[in-house]
Write an enzyme that holds these catalytic residues in place. Structure first.
Site, PDB file in Angstrom:
ATOM      1  N   LYS A  68       0.896  -1.219   0.030  1.00  0.00           N
ATOM      2  CA  LYS A  68       0.122   0.009  -0.161  1.00  0.00           C
ATOM      3  C   LYS A  68       0.710   1.280  -0.048  1.00  0.00           C
ATOM      4  O   LYS A  68       0.341   2.173  -0.513  1.00  0.00           O
ATOM      5  CB  LYS A  68      -0.746   0.017   1.116  1.00  0.00           C
ATOM      6  CG  LYS A  68      -1.896  -0.894   1.049  1.00  0.00           C
ATOM      7  CD  LYS A  68      -3.085  -0.636   0.243  1.00  0.00           C
ATOM      8  CE  LYS A  68      -4.398  -1.536   0.482  1.00  0.00           C
ATOM      9  NZ  LYS A  68      -5.542  -0.934  -0.378  1.00  0.00           N
ATOM     10  N   SER A  93      -8.977  -0.216   6.346  1.00  0.00           N
ATOM     11  CA  SER A  93      -8.976  -1.058   7.463  1.00  0.00           C
ATOM     12  C   SER A  93      -7.573  -1.272   8.196  1.00  0.00           C
ATOM     13  O   SER A  93      -7.569  -2.030   9.187  1.00  0.00           O
ATOM     14  CB  SER A  93      -9.671  -2.656   7.082  1.00  0.00           C
ATOM     15  OG  SER A  93      -8.513  -2.924   6.120  1.00  0.00           O
ATOM     16  N   SER A 324       1.592  -9.796   0.337  1.00  0.00           N
ATOM     17  CA  SER A 324       1.434  -8.447   0.218  1.00  0.00           C
ATOM     18  C   SER A 324       1.412  -7.516   1.563  1.00  0.00           C
ATOM     19  O   SER A 324       1.214  -6.294   1.338  1.00  0.00           O
ATOM     20  CB  SER A 324      -0.243  -8.168  -0.344  1.00  0.00           C
ATOM     21  OG  SER A 324      -1.165  -8.803   0.456  1.00  0.00           O
TER      22      SER A 324
END
Length: 339
Positions: A68, A93, A324
């Site tokens: 991210k 989240s 990830s």
């Protein structure tokens, strides 16, 4: 591995809202100052277990602990001076919250982050440690986008969405670009790339880069079993919704429906979407820790879970699994490792 994927003309990508390879390469150059080029790792034991050559893109080692950071960095680095002064607001989240707050801190930008009250403590505390103002909401009752829109209206802050944004998807796409470039350096072409999917920004970005640079490579999304909205949407041809009662340990992969920007991209570029159970995810977390020495959060382990559970035939194939994220609460991780 043979597949029916055909090369795509460079102009195609902008037609479906996906980032072009030129945009992706520009994003890679832009964020290079701050982001890590994460390694591809391999385990002989995992290869033996699966019968394939499984390579792991270790985004758990990225700044702020997940992929991210790339999208947030690409977005915030393109703010105007006036926008930087007004600040940013994001809803997440967890991993997008950590990433946006980390980039905001680096660039001296004020950040307000809207997070579900049941988000992992390590993610909430991490955003606050980065200097962000954190607002908690009830994910079952409140509308996080409406909360963000009101904050933006009052303060002028720029909304930084977690996936439905071309800047964000283009930043995430640099994961795919790095995969193809690293493999090209050793004269290897991947048969398959697996990426986790919530709103679809990571897998859509990765597919945009991979299909442009390596059209013979198939890209699959991987989702939690009760949050398989993309798989159902690909099957029906229209966006489907998850049940409000759906549950998963994969806190990073819980969305209601595919993104408006990301779904057409994934509909066109993906080979499909696989789903995994919570128990399969727990097993993958244990395997990653034992054989790769990496702490992988549940949402970050879904690709490995799919491979270990036989959701895809990987025998004699070269498969890249994107790990990830690694932002997992210590107590929860200890329970998983304890089996």
């Amino acid at each position: 591995m043979s597949n029916t994927h055909t090369p795509l003309a460079p102009a195609f990508f902008s037609e479906v809202g996906a980032p072009s390879i030129t945009q992706i390469e520009a994003a890679a150059a832009r964020i290079r100052e701050h982001a890590v080029v994460t390694p591809l790792l391999e385990s002989a034991v995992i290869n033996e277990l699966t019968g394939g050559r499984i390579l792991f893109k270790a985004e758990v080692l990225q700044v702020a602990g997940s992929f991210k950071f790339r999208g947030a960095c690409n977005r915030l680095m393109q703010l105007s001076p006036e926008q930087k002064q007004a600040g940013v607001v994001a809803f997440s989240s967890g991993n997008h919250a950590l990433a946006t707050s980390a980039v905001a801190k680096l660039l001296g930008v004020k950040a307000t982050i809207i997070m579900p009250a049941d988000a992992p403590k390590t993610k909430v505390e991490g955003a606050r440690d980065n200097g962000a103002t954190v607002i908690l909401y009830d994910r079952h009752k409140d509308d996080r986008e409406a909360i963000g829109a009101e904050i933006s209206r009052q303060s002028g802050a720029v909304t930084v969405p977690p996936y439905d944004d071309l800047y964000i998807m283009t930043g995430q796409a640099t994961v795919g670009l790095e995969i193809v470039e690293a493999l090209a350096d050793v004269d290897v072409v991947a048969d398959v790339v697996l990426a986790a999917c919530s709103g679809g920004g990571l897998v859509g970005g990765v597919a945009s880069a991979v299909r442009a640079k390596s059209p013979a490579t198939a890209v699959y999304a991987v989702e939690p079993a009760e949050f398989d909205e993309l798989a159902r949407s690909l099957a029906s041809g229209k966006p489907e919704r998850n049940s409000p009662d759906a549950k998963s340990i994969c806190d990073a992969l819980q969305v209601v429906t595919p993104g408006k920007l990301t779904f057409p991209v994934n509909q066109r570029l993906l080979a499909g979407s696989l789903s995994v159970t919570d128990d399969e995810v727990r097993d993958a977390m244990r395997v990653a820790f034992k054989h790769l020495k990496l702490a992988v959060e549940p949402g970050g382990a879904v690709g490995l879970a799919a491979v270990l559970a036989g959701k895809l035939d990987v025998k004699d194939k070269t498969v890249v699994v994107i790990l990830s994220g690694g932002n997992v609460d210590g107590d929860f991780f200890a329970k998983v490792l304890g089996g």
